[in-house]
Scaffold this active site. Structure first.
Site, PDB file in Angstrom:
ATOM      1  CG  ASP A   1      20.085 -52.167 -22.094  1.00 26.89           C
ATOM      2  OD1 ASP A   1      19.227 -52.168 -23.014  1.00 26.89           O
ATOM      3  OD2 ASP A   1      21.237 -52.614 -22.234  1.00 26.89           O
TER       4      ASP A   1
ATOM      5  CD  GLU B   1      17.591 -54.125 -31.294  1.00 23.21           C
ATOM      6  OE1 GLU B   1      17.697 -54.655 -30.180  1.00 23.21           O
ATOM      7  OE2 GLU B   1      17.566 -52.888 -31.471  1.00 23.21           O
TER       8      GLU B   1
END
Ligand code: KIV
Length: 259
Positions: free
Chosen positions: A42, A176
């Site tokens: 995204d 992340e």
């Protein structure tokens, strides 16, 4: 690449490579260059659309870009991101929308942001036959709650998220924006591969946003986003030479014209 081979890579100690792609031409280059997995992230909201973050991206846009990528990819595992707020709409709605993405695009798996809080969703998807990659640590879809992109340092939360995603059936996990030492700890504890981005060198694989690693991104890029070439400069140079040649009348020449 298949989901079982992805899992086997961790057992054999082979590092996994993943890059994002959003269009046919670059997905073809990336696949032919031998990457293991292509993520239609995204992040397309920022790099393809110029949005300030990933939140505006829709299911229809993910489907459009994943279709383009799937037409190009012959070898890599293609994973489509679930855009905000799909996986917060309940297990059945998430299965319905993920199945739509799989059926309409031909991709192999979906990725969702979440760990322990998303365990029932991951379980439902896997039971329906939809392979799922989790994404823990810094979750970009939480940007408004975080007030920006912040390195996540809570080891307990991270381990709980990672183990819950694995127990729910995720076949891999993006880590992340976490310290390297935490990423190593999580990676050592899991049987499924961890794919790091801003998570140091000890993950089972790495992912980067393609435009960052090609040096195409304008403005500031995060510390972890190494540019492996300066495509921005190369493209700007080529466009400049094209404009010069057209203006000077040296292009098109006889070599590029029909008799
Ligand atoms: O959207 C994306 O590109 C991602 C990766 C950077 C992991 O989620």
């Amino acid at each position: 690449m298949t989901v079982p081979r992805f899992l086997a890579a961790k057992r054999s100690g082979r590092k996994l490579t993943m890059l994002t792609a959003y269009d046919y031409s670059l997905a073809r280059v990336v696949d032919e260059a031998g990457v293991d997995s292509v993520l239609v992230g995204d992040s397309l909201g920022m790099v393809m659309q110029g949005q300030p973050n990933t939140l505006p991206v829709t299911v229809d846009e993910i489907i459009y870009h994943t279709k383009c990528v799937c037409r190009a990819v012959q070898n890599a595992l293609v994973i489509a991101d679930l855009p905000f707020p799909v996986n917060h709409l309940g297990v059945h709605k998430t299965i319905e929308l993920s199945a739509r993405i799989l059926k309409e695009t031909g991709c192999h798996a979906v990725k969702l942001e979440g760990g322990a809080d998303q365990a029932s969703v991951i379980e439902g998807l896997v039971r329906a036959g939809i392979p799922v990659m989790g994404h823990v640590g810094l979750r970009p879809q939480n940007v408004l709650m975080m007030g920006g992109y912040r390195v996540q340092r809570d080891g307990e939360v991270l381990l709980a998220d990672a183990t819950a995603a694995q127990a729910a059936g995720a076949f891999g996990l993006v880590l992340e924006g976490i310290p390297s030492s935490l990423a190593k700890q999580v990676t050592d504890q899991l049987l499924i591969p961890t794919i790091g981005i801003g998570a140091g060198p000890d993950c089972d694989g790495q992912v980067l946003v393609l435009h960052d690693m090609l040096g195409l991104t304008s403005g500031s890029v995060p510390k972890f986003a190494k540019a492996f070439c300066n495509l921005r400069e190369i493209v700007a140079g080529a466009v400049g030479r094209y404009c010069d040649e057209v203006r000077q009348g040296s292009f098109p020449d006889s070599q590029h014209s029909y008799e």
